[in-house]
Design a protein around this motif. Sequence first.
Motif, PDB file in Angstrom:
ATOM      1  N   LYS A 264     133.473   9.705 109.522  1.00 29.78           N
ATOM      2  CA  LYS A 264     132.174   9.065 109.312  1.00 29.78           C
ATOM      3  C   LYS A 264     131.177   9.640 110.319  1.00 29.78           C
ATOM      4  O   LYS A 264     131.445   9.650 111.515  1.00 29.78           O
ATOM      5  N   VAL A 265     130.041  10.100 109.808  1.00 28.58           N
ATOM      6  CA  VAL A 265     129.052  10.757 110.664  1.00 28.58           C
ATOM      7  C   VAL A 265     127.666  10.200 110.357  1.00 28.58           C
ATOM      8  O   VAL A 265     127.277  10.064 109.203  1.00 28.58           O
ATOM      9  N   LEU A 266     126.925   9.896 111.412  1.00 28.50           N
ATOM     10  CA  LEU A 266     125.562   9.398 111.310  1.00 28.50           C
ATOM     11  C   LEU A 266     124.653  10.354 112.072  1.00 28.50           C
ATOM     12  O   LEU A 266     124.893  10.633 113.241  1.00 28.50           O
ATOM     13  N   VAL A 267     123.638  10.868 111.396  1.00 31.78           N
ATOM     14  CA  VAL A 267     122.662  11.762 112.016  1.00 31.78           C
ATOM     15  C   VAL A 267     121.339  11.016 112.075  1.00 31.78           C
ATOM     16  O   VAL A 267     120.796  10.615 111.045  1.00 31.78           O
ATOM     17  N   ASP A 268     120.824  10.807 113.297  1.00 33.82           N
ATOM     18  CA  ASP A 268     119.612  10.021 113.505  1.00 33.82           C
ATOM     19  C   ASP A 268     118.440  10.957 113.804  1.00 33.82           C
ATOM     20  O   ASP A 268     118.437  11.660 114.807  1.00 33.82           O
ATOM     21  N   PHE A 269     117.433  10.950 112.932  1.00 32.18           N
ATOM     22  CA  PHE A 269     116.254  11.798 113.073  1.00 32.18           C
ATOM     23  C   PHE A 269     115.052  11.015 113.617  1.00 32.18           C
ATOM     24  O   PHE A 269     113.920  11.469 113.480  1.00 32.18           O
ATOM     25  N   TYR A 270     115.248   9.879 114.247  1.00 27.33           N
ATOM     26  CA  TYR A 270     114.151   9.001 114.642  1.00 27.33           C
ATOM     27  C   TYR A 270     113.113   9.711 115.517  1.00 27.33           C
ATOM     28  O   TYR A 270     111.914   9.600 115.283  1.00 27.33           O
ATOM     29  N   TYR A 271     113.549  10.446 116.524  1.00 24.89           N
ATOM     30  CA  TYR A 271     112.613  11.076 117.463  1.00 24.89           C
ATOM     31  C   TYR A 271     112.072  12.424 116.974  1.00 24.89           C
ATOM     32  O   TYR A 271     111.178  12.982 117.576  1.00 24.89           O
ATOM     33  N   GLU A 272     112.603  12.943 115.907  1.00 23.58           N
ATOM     34  CA  GLU A 272     112.179  14.251 115.402  1.00 23.58           C
ATOM     35  C   GLU A 272     110.838  14.127 114.673  1.00 23.58           C
ATOM     36  O   GLU A 272     110.458  13.053 114.217  1.00 23.58           O
ATOM     37  N   ASN A 273     110.111  15.236 114.584  1.00 20.39           N
ATOM     38  CA  ASN A 273     108.831  15.257 113.873  1.00 20.39           C
ATOM     39  C   ASN A 273     109.058  15.103 112.375  1.00 20.39           C
ATOM     40  O   ASN A 273     110.133  15.413 111.877  1.00 20.39           O
TER      41      ASN A 273
END
Length: 120
Positions: free
Chosen positions: A70-79
Motif C-alpha cells: 500500500k502506497v500513498l503519494v502526497d502532493f499537498y506542498y507541490e505546485n
Amino acid sequence: MKAITLLTCMLWVGFTASAHETKLKDPVRVVSSRMDVFYFKLDKKFVGADLEIYSQDGVKILSQKIVRRKVLVDFYYENKGRYVIHLQKGEVVKEFDFIKAEACPEVEKPAQLITIKQGI
C-alpha cells in the motif's frame, strides 16, 4: 445416472476455477486520487518496483523503491499542474497521470515537497 451428473458437476467446477485463476490481474490498483493524494495498492509480485514521479515538463522529481503493498503519494506542498507516476518492475511498466488543481496555501514549505508513505 447420479455418478454421471456428479462427475459433470465436478468437471464444470474444476474448469471454472482454473479459468478464474488464469485471468490476468492488474499489478496496480488505484484506490483514490483525490485531495492532493494518490493512493494505490500493489500486487504481491509487484513489490520491489521502482517509483518515479515526473513533472509536466518531464523532469524527474522523485525516485524511490517500493517495499510495501500500500502506497500513498502526497502532493499537498507541490505546485499545481500535471504529474506522471511511473512504476516499473522488470518488463512491466505502469504509468498514471495525477492532476493537482489547486496551489498549496502554505507559505512555508518543507524541503521535500512530495511525501510517500508505504504500508498504510
